[in-house]
Scaffold this motif. Structure first.
Motif, PDB file in Angstrom:
ATOM      1  N   MET A 221       0.829  -1.197   0.000  1.00  0.00           N
ATOM      2  CA  MET A 221       0.000   0.000   0.000  1.00  0.00           C
ATOM      3  C   MET A 221       0.868   1.253   0.000  1.00  0.00           C
ATOM      4  O   MET A 221       1.917   1.301   0.642  1.00  0.00           O
ATOM      5  N   ILE A 226      -3.376   5.030   1.715  1.00  0.00           N
ATOM      6  CA  ILE A 226      -4.099   4.222   2.691  1.00  0.00           C
ATOM      7  C   ILE A 226      -4.483   5.057   3.905  1.00  0.00           C
ATOM      8  O   ILE A 226      -5.559   4.886   4.493  1.00  0.00           O
ATOM      9  N   SER A 229      -7.562   6.944   2.772  1.00  0.00           N
ATOM     10  CA  SER A 229      -8.744   6.099   2.631  1.00  0.00           C
ATOM     11  C   SER A 229      -9.320   5.692   3.982  1.00  0.00           C
ATOM     12  O   SER A 229     -10.538   5.765   4.205  1.00  0.00           O
ATOM     13  N   LEU A 230      -8.461   5.273   4.902  1.00  0.00           N
ATOM     14  CA  LEU A 230      -8.942   4.896   6.225  1.00  0.00           C
ATOM     15  C   LEU A 230      -9.471   6.110   6.977  1.00  0.00           C
ATOM     16  O   LEU A 230     -10.490   6.039   7.668  1.00  0.00           O
ATOM     17  N   LEU A 248      -1.586  -4.722   6.988  1.00  0.00           N
ATOM     18  CA  LEU A 248      -1.159  -4.032   5.786  1.00  0.00           C
ATOM     19  C   LEU A 248       0.336  -4.197   5.534  1.00  0.00           C
ATOM     20  O   LEU A 248       1.147  -4.244   6.467  1.00  0.00           O
ATOM     21  N   CYS A 282      -2.043  -7.583   1.756  1.00  0.00           N
ATOM     22  CA  CYS A 282      -2.876  -6.818   2.671  1.00  0.00           C
ATOM     23  C   CYS A 282      -4.196  -7.554   2.882  1.00  0.00           C
ATOM     24  O   CYS A 282      -4.787  -8.064   1.932  1.00  0.00           O
ATOM     25  N   LEU A 284      -7.980  -7.192   4.899  1.00  0.00           N
ATOM     26  CA  LEU A 284      -8.882  -6.282   5.588  1.00  0.00           C
ATOM     27  C   LEU A 284     -10.269  -6.903   5.703  1.00  0.00           C
ATOM     28  O   LEU A 284     -10.726  -7.571   4.771  1.00  0.00           O
ATOM     29  N   LYS A 297     -13.543  -2.773  -2.306  1.00  0.00           N
ATOM     30  CA  LYS A 297     -12.400  -3.428  -2.931  1.00  0.00           C
ATOM     31  C   LYS A 297     -11.704  -2.490  -3.906  1.00  0.00           C
ATOM     32  O   LYS A 297     -10.470  -2.385  -3.919  1.00  0.00           O
ATOM     33  N   PHE A 300      -9.576   0.243  -2.062  1.00  0.00           N
ATOM     34  CA  PHE A 300      -8.311  -0.184  -1.472  1.00  0.00           C
ATOM     35  C   PHE A 300      -7.350  -0.740  -2.532  1.00  0.00           C
ATOM     36  O   PHE A 300      -6.135  -0.691  -2.335  1.00  0.00           O
ATOM     37  N   GLU A 301      -7.872  -1.225  -3.640  1.00  0.00           N
ATOM     38  CA  GLU A 301      -6.986  -1.595  -4.748  1.00  0.00           C
ATOM     39  C   GLU A 301      -6.255  -0.365  -5.283  1.00  0.00           C
ATOM     40  O   GLU A 301      -5.096  -0.453  -5.699  1.00  0.00           O
ATOM     41  N   CYS A 303      -5.147   1.929  -3.576  1.00  0.00           N
ATOM     42  CA  CYS A 303      -4.080   2.290  -2.628  1.00  0.00           C
ATOM     43  C   CYS A 303      -2.799   1.500  -2.888  1.00  0.00           C
ATOM     44  O   CYS A 303      -1.744   1.825  -2.313  1.00  0.00           O
TER      45      CYS A 303
END
Length: 312
Positions: A221, A226, A229-230, A248, A282, A284, A297, A300-301, A303
């Motif tokens: 990541m 990341i 995003s989080l 991660l 990673c 999650l 999905k 996070f892809e 990232c």
């Protein structure tokens, strides 16, 4: 407040809520109370599900809301699927699938009269960051694990630069704490006075509003992506997120990063170093309300760091 003075008298504390109580406030208190974390450690959430009657409670909700029964399942680390002697196998299988659709991470054990080994409900480590990887592996590789069935009546890591930031609420505590609540009273009942419940349709699509999204991605990541995003997820959808857990691989870092959260509470820490021959990936898991699996999905892809192609 008097319990710490009697520490030598007990090993665990069990809080049993009322039948339809939301466990979130109790979970939050272990992180929000400044004094409590130095005295006790939250061990896990155990939910007892009445397999004969729970369906009516799962289905009983007002438009646009989530039923209390669904919320209890969503927060759980361990689930006792109780009164299995009163329901046929096909109905139990359908109910277990529905529970897994809500909470993919919870371990399920089928029981009668709530009989289960004490180690199943105590010493769970559901809020221990050191257990995150094991729980993620069990969730993402379900074929390697089987459900428990009751057949008898007996029953400080080094910090490395370049890690995702987060507010840690982790403490070294004096003893474990287990939270338990019952879906319905599971007291003594007569087998002779009940008949088995039979199911005739197991392909019904349920709209429980709460579901699980499990993601496994190979690669590293980007730290900034990341974090963004989080952070955005917690800022905009914290109330919808019942439980989140992740491991991660961060580009440019030799350390793995593990995290978990409940609503606005988030804690994370650098874990051990990646082994030289270990696949960098990673993992999650999100349990929440109205989750779009494909959108999660995709987010996070994006990232992931795009590694340069290797010339042949």
């Amino acid at each position: 407040n008097s319990l710490p003075a009697r520490r030598d008298e007990f090993d665990h504390i069990v809080i049993e809520t009322t039948g339809l109580a939301n466990p979130a406030p109790i979970i939050s208190s272990f992180y929000m109370d400044q004094e409590l974390p130095d005295k006790v450690r939250l061990d896990g959430v155990v939910t007892v599900v009445d397999s004969k009657h729970v369906t009516r409670h799962l289905d009983n909700r007002k438009e646009g809301t989530v039923s209390e029964a669904v919320e209890q399942i969503a927060y759980a680390d361990r689930i006792l699927l109780n009164k299995t002697d009163l329901v046929d196998t096909a109905a139990l299988d359908a109910l277990e699938k529905r529970i897994k659709d809500i909470n993919v991470s919870a371990e399920i054990r089928r029981t009668t009269r709530s009989q289960a080994p004490v180690e199943y409900v105590l010493g769970i480590g559901g809020f221990n960051l050191e257990n995150v990887e094991k729980e993620l592996n069990m969730t993402l590789s379900p074929h390697e694990h089987s459900h428990e069935h009751e057949h008898c009546s007996e029953c400080g890591h080094d910090h490395a630069p370049g890690e995702p930031h987060g507010h840690s609420h982790s403490h070294d505590h004096s003893h474990d704490h287990s939270h338990s609540h019952a879906e319905h009273s599971h007291g003594s009942h007569s087998h002779a006075s009940h008949s088995h419940e039979h199911s005739h349709s197991h392909n019904v699509k349920h709209d429980d509003k709460v579901s699980s999204v499990a993601i496994r991605l190979e690669g590293n990541m980007d730290l900034d992506k990341i974090n963004y995003s989080l952070g955005l997820l917690l800022e905009t959808r914290a109330e919808d997120m019942y439980r989140i857990k992740g491991l991660l691989s961060i580009h440019g870092s030799d350390y793995r990063y593990v995290f978990q959260g409940v609503h606005t509470i988030f804690e994370g820490t650098p874990d051990r170093k990646w082994f030289p021959d270990e696949k960098r990936e990673c993992k999650l898991v999100f349990i929440g309300r109205e989750l779009d699996a494909e959108a999660f999905k995709d987010a996070f892809e994006h990232c992931l760091v795009k590694e340069p192609a290797v010339a042949a």
